[in-house]
Design an enzyme around this catalytic site. Sequence first.
Site, short mmCIF file in Angstrom:
data_model
loop_
_atom_site.label_atom_id
_atom_site.label_comp_id
_atom_site.label_asym_id
_atom_site.label_seq_id
_atom_site.Cartn_x
_atom_site.Cartn_y
_atom_site.Cartn_z
N HIS A 305 0.86 -1.20 0.00
CA HIS A 305 0.00 0.00 0.00
C HIS A 305 0.89 1.24 0.00
O HIS A 305 1.94 1.25 0.62
CB HIS A 305 -0.90 0.01 1.25
N ASP A 363 -7.91 -5.44 -0.09
CA ASP A 363 -8.36 -6.31 -1.19
C ASP A 363 -7.98 -7.77 -1.00
O ASP A 363 -8.46 -8.63 -1.75
CB ASP A 363 -7.76 -5.81 -2.51
C1 SDX Z 1 -6.21 -0.03 -2.96
O1 SDX Z 1 -4.45 4.49 -2.08
C2 SDX Z 1 -5.38 3.87 -1.47
O2 SDX Z 1 -5.80 4.24 -0.39
C3 SDX Z 1 -5.92 2.66 -2.21
C4 SDX Z 1 -6.96 1.83 -1.47
C5 SDX Z 1 -8.23 2.60 -1.21
O3 SDX Z 1 -8.99 2.22 -0.29
O4 SDX Z 1 -8.53 3.52 -2.05
O5 SDX Z 1 -6.43 1.39 -0.22
C6 SDX Z 1 -7.37 0.60 -2.28
O6 SDX Z 1 -5.95 0.29 -4.08
C7 SDX Z 1 -5.37 -1.02 -2.19
C8 SDX Z 1 -4.15 -1.52 -3.03
C9 SDX Z 1 -4.67 -2.61 -3.97
N1 SDX Z 1 -3.59 -2.99 -4.92
C10 SDX Z 1 -2.96 -4.16 -4.83
O7 SDX Z 1 -3.14 -4.98 -3.93
C11 SDX Z 1 -2.01 -4.44 -6.00
C12 SDX Z 1 -0.68 -4.93 -5.45
N2 SDX Z 1 -0.04 -3.83 -4.75
C13 SDX Z 1 0.98 -3.06 -5.48
O8 SDX Z 1 0.64 -2.84 -6.83
C14 SDX Z 1 1.43 -1.86 -4.67
O9 SDX Z 1 1.67 -2.28 -3.39
C15 SDX Z 1 0.60 -0.60 -4.63
C16 SDX Z 1 0.18 -0.13 -5.97
C17 SDX Z 1 -0.62 -0.81 -3.78
C18 SDX Z 1 1.46 0.48 -3.97
O10 SDX Z 1 2.52 0.73 -4.89
P1 SDX Z 1 3.77 1.54 -4.42
O11 SDX Z 1 3.40 2.66 -3.54
O12 SDX Z 1 4.62 1.82 -5.62
O13 SDX Z 1 4.52 0.44 -3.52
P2 SDX Z 1 5.78 0.72 -2.63
O14 SDX Z 1 6.43 2.03 -2.97
O15 SDX Z 1 5.35 0.51 -1.21
O16 SDX Z 1 6.77 -0.46 -3.08
C19 SDX Z 1 7.93 -0.67 -2.30
C20 SDX Z 1 8.60 -1.89 -2.89
C21 SDX Z 1 8.92 -1.76 -4.36
O17 SDX Z 1 10.03 -2.62 -4.60
P3 SDX Z 1 11.54 -1.98 -4.60
O18 SDX Z 1 11.57 -1.02 -5.77
O19 SDX Z 1 11.73 -1.32 -3.26
O20 SDX Z 1 12.44 -3.19 -4.80
O21 SDX Z 1 7.74 -3.03 -2.77
C22 SDX Z 1 7.46 -3.52 -4.08
C23 SDX Z 1 7.72 -2.39 -5.03
O22 SDX Z 1 8.03 -2.92 -6.30
N3 SDX Z 1 6.04 -3.89 -4.05
C24 SDX Z 1 5.59 -5.11 -4.33
C25 SDX Z 1 4.19 -5.04 -4.13
N4 SDX Z 1 3.87 -3.80 -3.75
C26 SDX Z 1 5.01 -3.10 -3.71
N5 SDX Z 1 6.23 -6.23 -4.72
C27 SDX Z 1 5.43 -7.31 -4.92
N6 SDX Z 1 4.11 -7.33 -4.74
C28 SDX Z 1 3.46 -6.22 -4.36
N7 SDX Z 1 2.14 -6.23 -4.19
#
Ligand code: SDX
Length: 428
Positions: A305, A363
Amino acid sequence: MQKVATISIGEKTVEMPVISGTLGQDVIDIRKLPAELNVFSFDPGYGETASCNSKITFINGEKGILLHRGYPIGQLAEHASFEEVIYLLLHGELPTEKEYKSFKHTLITHTLLHEQIRNFFNGFRRDAHPMAILCGTVGALSAFYPDASDITVPAHRELAAIRLIAKIPTITAWAYKYTQGEAFIYPRNDLNYAENFLSMMFGLRSEEYRINPILSRAINRILILHADHEQNASTSTVRLAGSTGANPFACVAAGIAALWGPAHGGANEAVLKMLTHIGKKENIPSFLAQVKDKNSGVKLMGFGHRVYKNFDPRAKIMQKTCHEVLAELGIKDDPLLDLAMELENVALSDEYFVQRKLYPNVDFYSGIILKAMGIPTSMFTPLFALARTTGWVSQWKEMIEEPGQRISRPRQLYTGYAERQFVPIEKR
Ligand code: SDX
């Protein structure tokens, strides 16, 4: 004493005010940066930028706290009806009994759609994704309400808000019915918001629909957990569209479009696909190895998140609800739930996820509950949109009523060509 931040570039130093909210981090008001230092701030995706001030929702990502108008999400999910939460988000206070009775009556008398709107559905293929139907139909609603289209009039704003919140369950349920080839079921004035949605989704013209209190209580809670969430991507989309003066129906349609993405509201559908793809616990290690391989492009859906760097409080409530609903439905061991819990356990003890503070979000479990309730995967995100319409409309209203509200217009860091002269085609 006004707190200030100072920025120096070369010989020049500028002081900018540091502003405190009620809760959460302070912010630096950088609005005079271009005039004073001839620079912009740079924050792609606005992850570290406060786009507005708001009184509706507060999240503490480190502590996993979520408040709606100050009330903790756990208390609202446990004790409130969704109609009370709608009133709270829209008007800022929980309703008194008298206000509640009147508000429920107002909502229930706006659940019907103009009969012409039925024709909209016929324009779609039967296999259309319900989110496409939602997006198109909500966007077109403004064409049906010229009587309340002046958003500068408070009464018009209130009526548009009620219409959107009251009609979205009807549109959502009818989108499902259309894809099933089943007759539309009309809303009933003797049912509450959650019951009506279930009745319109699963009711049949040939028999009286019996409300299952387990399901309606679960839907009520799921709606509350998805109602609002600060300035997430879809809410920011609604605010940005609304800042131009666009009508609220068009703004909510824009929000629906933004929510559809798998990184946002489409994640619940993606979680189910992911769990089905993994299939069994023995496949978890190889799947997680794929996730850790950046080149695979595979994400652990339902994890991570932008704000929560701890447990999403909604995920904990969702997990608890999952167990309750499955037990109440007499589902002893749901293989998907078992797999999800094993996946969560393994991921939460894996350094890759721990180091990146990746925890289950709202989710991760919602899809399992919805599937157990007989709601098809394609309807998971539409249900999220149904609930979030209350948050979008509340945030839209707050933005419109903000004194000095202006059109949103981010700037950019230009990295393209400097000026160059046109070359006629024969000389290229
Ligand atoms: C919702 O914003 C909100 O409030 C949204 C929401 C709402 O109520 O409106 O809460 C609803 O959208 C919840 C999120 C649902 N999405 C997912 O579950 C999809 C999977 N999650 C990822 O796509 C991701 O975690 C995001 C999009 C939710 C957040 O993306 P960020 O902010 O770019 O993630 P981050 O900066 O925290 O990532 C840090 C690291 C990165 O790797 P490095 O570059 O440090 O090596 O963690 C990795 C990211 O690549 N990473 C993941 C990951 N999420 C982040 N790696 C694997 N799987 C994941 N799910």
